[in-house]
Design a protein around this motif. Structure first.
Motif, short mmCIF file in Angstrom:
data_model
loop_
_atom_site.label_atom_id
_atom_site.label_comp_id
_atom_site.label_asym_id
_atom_site.label_seq_id
_atom_site.Cartn_x
_atom_site.Cartn_y
_atom_site.Cartn_z
N ARG A 109 11.69 8.97 7.84
CA ARG A 109 10.48 9.65 8.30
C ARG A 109 9.67 10.17 7.12
O ARG A 109 8.45 10.01 7.06
CB ARG A 109 10.85 10.80 9.25
N GLY A 110 10.37 10.81 6.16
CA GLY A 110 9.67 11.32 5.00
C GLY A 110 9.06 10.22 4.16
O GLY A 110 7.90 10.31 3.72
N GLY A 111 9.81 9.15 3.94
CA GLY A 111 9.31 8.04 3.16
C GLY A 111 8.08 7.39 3.76
O GLY A 111 7.21 6.87 3.05
N SER A 112 7.99 7.42 5.09
CA SER A 112 6.85 6.79 5.76
C SER A 112 5.54 7.50 5.44
O SER A 112 4.46 6.91 5.58
CB SER A 112 7.08 6.78 7.28
N PHE A 113 5.61 8.76 5.00
CA PHE A 113 4.40 9.50 4.65
C PHE A 113 4.05 9.40 3.17
O PHE A 113 2.99 9.86 2.75
CB PHE A 113 4.57 10.98 5.02
N ALA A 114 4.95 8.83 2.38
CA ALA A 114 4.72 8.78 0.93
C ALA A 114 3.71 7.71 0.54
O ALA A 114 3.10 7.79 -0.53
CB ALA A 114 6.05 8.54 0.21
N LYS A 115 3.53 6.70 1.39
CA LYS A 115 2.62 5.60 1.15
C LYS A 115 2.94 4.92 -0.19
O LYS A 115 4.06 4.48 -0.39
CB LYS A 115 1.17 6.06 1.23
N LYS A 116 2.00 4.86 -1.14
CA LYS A 116 2.24 4.13 -2.38
C LYS A 116 3.07 4.93 -3.39
O LYS A 116 3.58 4.38 -4.35
CB LYS A 116 0.92 3.72 -3.02
#
Length: 291
Positions: free
Chosen positions: A192-199
């Protein structure tokens, strides 16, 4: 002295604990939790099945097998406490006494009941000391100032949510919290957190409570944690020194290097100094897989 019991859930830790206990001269038994993904590995002749909702039955199994000490090792999905389960009378009575159904409240209430019956819950570190990383940076590349700032920020928040008994993991980027672990577990929080990190690449921070009761639920990571991080664009894993169990440290560090994930084990020392040099794993004496 009586016998050691390993209250065993899923994953590798019960088998590691069994090997270490046998090497130390114990004659342990697995009390295998039916609601978990437990597998006996090399020790199918040392298994006594139990059900987690049958506390009275668990006590009877301990007494029938001369067990006076218990190690709690392995994964049991937290959400089982929210499911409709067939609790026995002992479990119902204990649930009624709990202030809430947070992990620690459950463990502490059960431990107190077992103590009354002459069964002591041991520290999870008892036979897992070789899986605790001393303070240091364990991968080759040093972190830059921005990454170190995120680590410092993330570890502070990870410790805070652990203290509140919410979870043990936060995912951060640029001093912003992207995800907090709760009942879903570490891997889903990382995704979930990684999905918000984008690039950009996020930082995963995992911490125990400031005064962690090491009989219960020490933070644990392994190769699956690293694979999930790679799939989720997370590049740094920060752990609490001496309080986080690392399953198979040599393989864990080898895979982290391969996946280009930085590993830091952090105590209360200066973070820049910890980051300045790569630390090597201490020599670990191999314990035979079968005893």
């Amino acid at each position: 002295m009586g016998r050691l019991g390993i209250l065993a859930g899923g994953g590798d830790l019960p088998q590691i604990g069994m090997r270490e206990a046998l090497a130390a001269g114990e004659d342990p038994l697995f009390l295998s939790i039916a609601e978990s993904d437990f597998t006996p590995g090399d020790y199918p002749d040392r298994v006594v099945p139990i059900r987690i909702a049958k506390i009275g039955g668990l006590l009877k199994s301990c007494k029938a097998n001369g067990i006076d000490r218990l190690l709690l090792l392995g994964k049991v999905k937290k959400e089982i406490i929210f499911k409709s389960m067939n609790f026995d009378l002992k479990a119902i009575a204990l649930l009624a006494r709990m202030v809430n159904r947070h992990d620690y409240s459950i463990f502490k209430t059960v431990a107190e009941e077992f103590e009354k019956e002459g069964i002591r819950i041991l520290s999870q570190k008892t036979y897992l000391k070789s899986l605790l990383l001393p303070q240091g940076r364990y991968t080759k590349k040093a972190l830059d100032k921005r990454q170190l700032a995120d680590v410092e920020f993330g570890m502070e928040y990870a410790e805070k949510i652990a203290h509140l008994d919410i979870g043990q993991t936060v995912v951060v980027l640029d001093k912003s919290v992207l995800a907090v672990e709760a009942v879903e577990g570490t891997d889903l929080a990382i995704r979930r957190g990684g999905s918000f990190a984008k690039k950009d690449k996020a930082v995963v921070c995992k911490s125990s409570k400031p005064s962690q009761d090491d009989r219960f639920d020490l933070p644990t990571v392994g190769v699956e944690t690293l694979k999930t991080m790679k799939e989720s664009d997370c590049e740094i894993l920060s752990l609490r020194e001496g309080e986080t169990i690392v399953v198979d440290p040599p393989e864990f560090i080898r895979l982290a290097e391969k996946l280009k994930i930085h590993i830091l084990s952090i105590g209360r020392g200066n973070l820049s100094k910890i980051n300045s040099t790569q630390k090597r794993l201490p020599e670990i004496q191999k314990v035979p897989r079968k005893a």
